[in-house]
Scaffold this active site. Structure first.
Site, short mmCIF file in Angstrom:
data_model
loop_
_atom_site.label_atom_id
_atom_site.label_comp_id
_atom_site.label_asym_id
_atom_site.label_seq_id
_atom_site.Cartn_x
_atom_site.Cartn_y
_atom_site.Cartn_z
N ASP A 37 0.87 -1.17 0.00
CA ASP A 37 0.00 0.00 0.00
C ASP A 37 0.90 1.22 0.00
OD1 ASP A 37 -3.13 0.58 0.52
OD2 ASP A 37 -1.93 2.18 1.41
N VAL A 55 5.44 -4.49 2.03
CA VAL A 55 6.21 -3.83 0.97
C VAL A 55 5.50 -2.52 0.62
CG1 VAL A 55 7.31 -4.08 -1.29
CG2 VAL A 55 6.84 -6.12 0.09
N ASN A 80 -4.40 -4.45 -7.58
CA ASN A 80 -5.63 -3.97 -6.94
C ASN A 80 -5.62 -2.47 -6.67
OD1 ASN A 80 -8.15 -4.45 -5.15
ND2 ASN A 80 -6.70 -3.43 -3.78
N TYR A 144 -11.86 8.03 -14.27
CA TYR A 144 -11.97 6.69 -13.71
C TYR A 144 -12.54 5.72 -14.74
CZ TYR A 144 -13.44 3.00 -10.43
OH TYR A 144 -13.62 1.81 -9.78
N LYS A 148 -10.42 2.67 -16.41
CA LYS A 148 -10.84 1.31 -16.06
C LYS A 148 -11.21 0.51 -17.32
CE LYS A 148 -10.32 1.10 -11.60
NZ LYS A 148 -9.40 0.12 -10.97
N VAL A 177 -18.68 -1.35 -3.54
CA VAL A 177 -18.12 -2.15 -2.45
C VAL A 177 -17.91 -1.19 -1.28
CG1 VAL A 177 -16.26 -3.68 -1.71
CG2 VAL A 177 -16.96 -3.64 -4.12
N THR A 179 -16.14 0.46 0.84
CA THR A 179 -14.75 0.83 1.10
C THR A 179 -14.63 2.35 1.10
OG1 THR A 179 -14.14 0.93 -1.24
CG2 THR A 179 -13.99 -1.24 -0.17
N ASP A 180 -13.43 2.84 1.36
CA ASP A 180 -13.18 4.28 1.29
C ASP A 180 -13.45 4.83 -0.11
OD1 ASP A 180 -12.45 4.21 3.94
OD2 ASP A 180 -10.29 4.22 3.55
#
Length: 254
Positions: A37, A55, A80, A144, A148, A177, A179-180
Site C-alpha cells: 500500500d 512492501v 488492486n 476513472y 478502467k 463495495v 470501502t473508502d
C-alpha cells in the site's frame, strides 16, 4: 485450493478495502503474501495482522522489491491499487495522468517485470481489480471510467495473447463495495452504487470462485452480466438509460 496453497502472492492497494480482504483470503488459503500500500502504516498493520510481508510504496515501483521479499518468484500478482478519480472532461491534466498511471500503467509495469519468468515457467496468474465501470461506465467520473476501460482491455489482451503459454488472467469487476473508494464517490456513488453495495470479503469470495472455475471475468455483482450484454446488444438504449441516471444525479445535486 491447490492453485493457491504455497503460492507467492503480491496484493497492491492492500492497506484496506478489497486489497486487505484479498490478502486475508490468500493467507487463509495457505499462500505467502506480500502486502503493498502507498501508506506505510496501513501496509504494516495488515502485514502484521496476517504474518505477511510488508512492501510499502507506489504500486508501480515495488514489483521487483516484492518479488525479492518472496524469495525471487511471484506466482500470483493482484493489481488492486486504484484511483477513484471523479471529474468530467474538464478535469485537470494531472487527474487524468494520475488515473492513467495507477489504473493502467501500474498493471503494464508489473507485467513487464513478471511476464518473462511466468513464460519461462509456463505458469503465472495476474488478477486485475477493475470495477464494473470498466465494462460499463460511471457517471461523474470520466477519468476513472476511461482508465478502467483501459485496464479491462489490457487484461483481455494479456489473456488472449498468453493463455496458451500458461498465463491465467482474471478481471474482477464489482459495482459498489463498502470501502473508502465508495465514500469518495460522493453523491454519484450514493445514487448508483450504494444501494447494491457489498462487502470486500464478497469480492474475495467471487475471485476465489473464479479461480476455481478458471474464469476470466469475475462479477461479484452477477447482474452486471446482464447490463454488459444489454450495452453490447443495444448501445443506444443503454446510453439513453444511463443518460436518464445522469439527469437524475444532476437534479439531486441542484
Amino acid at each position: 485450493m491447490g492453485t493457491v496453497q504455497g503460492a507467492n502472492v503480491v496484493v497492491t492497494g492492500a492497506g484496506g478495502g478489497i486489497g486487505a480482504a484479498l490478502a486475508r483470503r490468500f493467507t487463509a488459503e495457505g499462500a505467502r503474501v506480500a502486502v503493498n500500500d502507498i501508506d506505510p502504516g496501513r501496509t504494516k498493520a495488515v502485514a502484521d495482522e496476517l504474518g505477511a510481508l510488508a512492501v510499502p510504496g507506489d504500486a508501480s515501483a515495488i514489483v521487483e522489491e516484492a518479488r525479492e521479499a518472496l524469495g525471487g518468484t511471484v506466482d500470483i500478482y493482484c493489481a488492486n491499487a486504484g484511483l477513484a478519480s471523479p471529474g468530467d472532461v474538464f478535469a485537470d491534466e494531472e487527474v487524468w495522468a494520475s488515473a492513467w498511471d495507477v489504473n493502467v500503467m501500474a498493471h503494464v509495469r508489473a507485467v513487464r517485470t513478471l511476464l518473462p519468468d511466468w513464460l519461462e515457467r509456463g505458469s503465472g496468474r495476474f488478477v486485475s481489480t477493475v470495477s464494473a465501470a470498466g465494462l460499463l461506465t460511471m457517471i461523474g467520473a470520466a477519468p476513472y471510467s476511461v482508465t478502467k476501460h483501459g485496464a479491462v482491455a489490457f487484461a483481455e489482451w494479456l489473456s488472449l495473447t498468453y493463455r496458451h503459454r500458461g498465463l491465467k488472467v482474471h478481471a474482477v469487476c464489482p459495482q459498489g463495495v463498502r470501502t473508502d473508494m465508495l465514500t469518495a464517490a460522493g453523491s454519484a456513488g450514493e445514487l448508483v452504487l450504494t444501494p447494491s453495495a457489498i462487502e470486500p470479503e464478497d469480492v474475495a469470495d467471487a475471485l476465489f470462485e473464479g479461480i476455481e472455475a478458471d474464469r476470466f471475468l469475475i462479477l461479484p455483482h452477477p447482474e452486471v452480466a446482464g447490463y454488459y450484454q444489454g450495452r453490447a446488444g443495444d448501445p443506444d438504449r443503454w446510453l439513453s438509460t444511463m443518460n436518464h441516471i445522469q439527469q437524475k444525479w444532476e437534479d439531486t445535486a441542484r
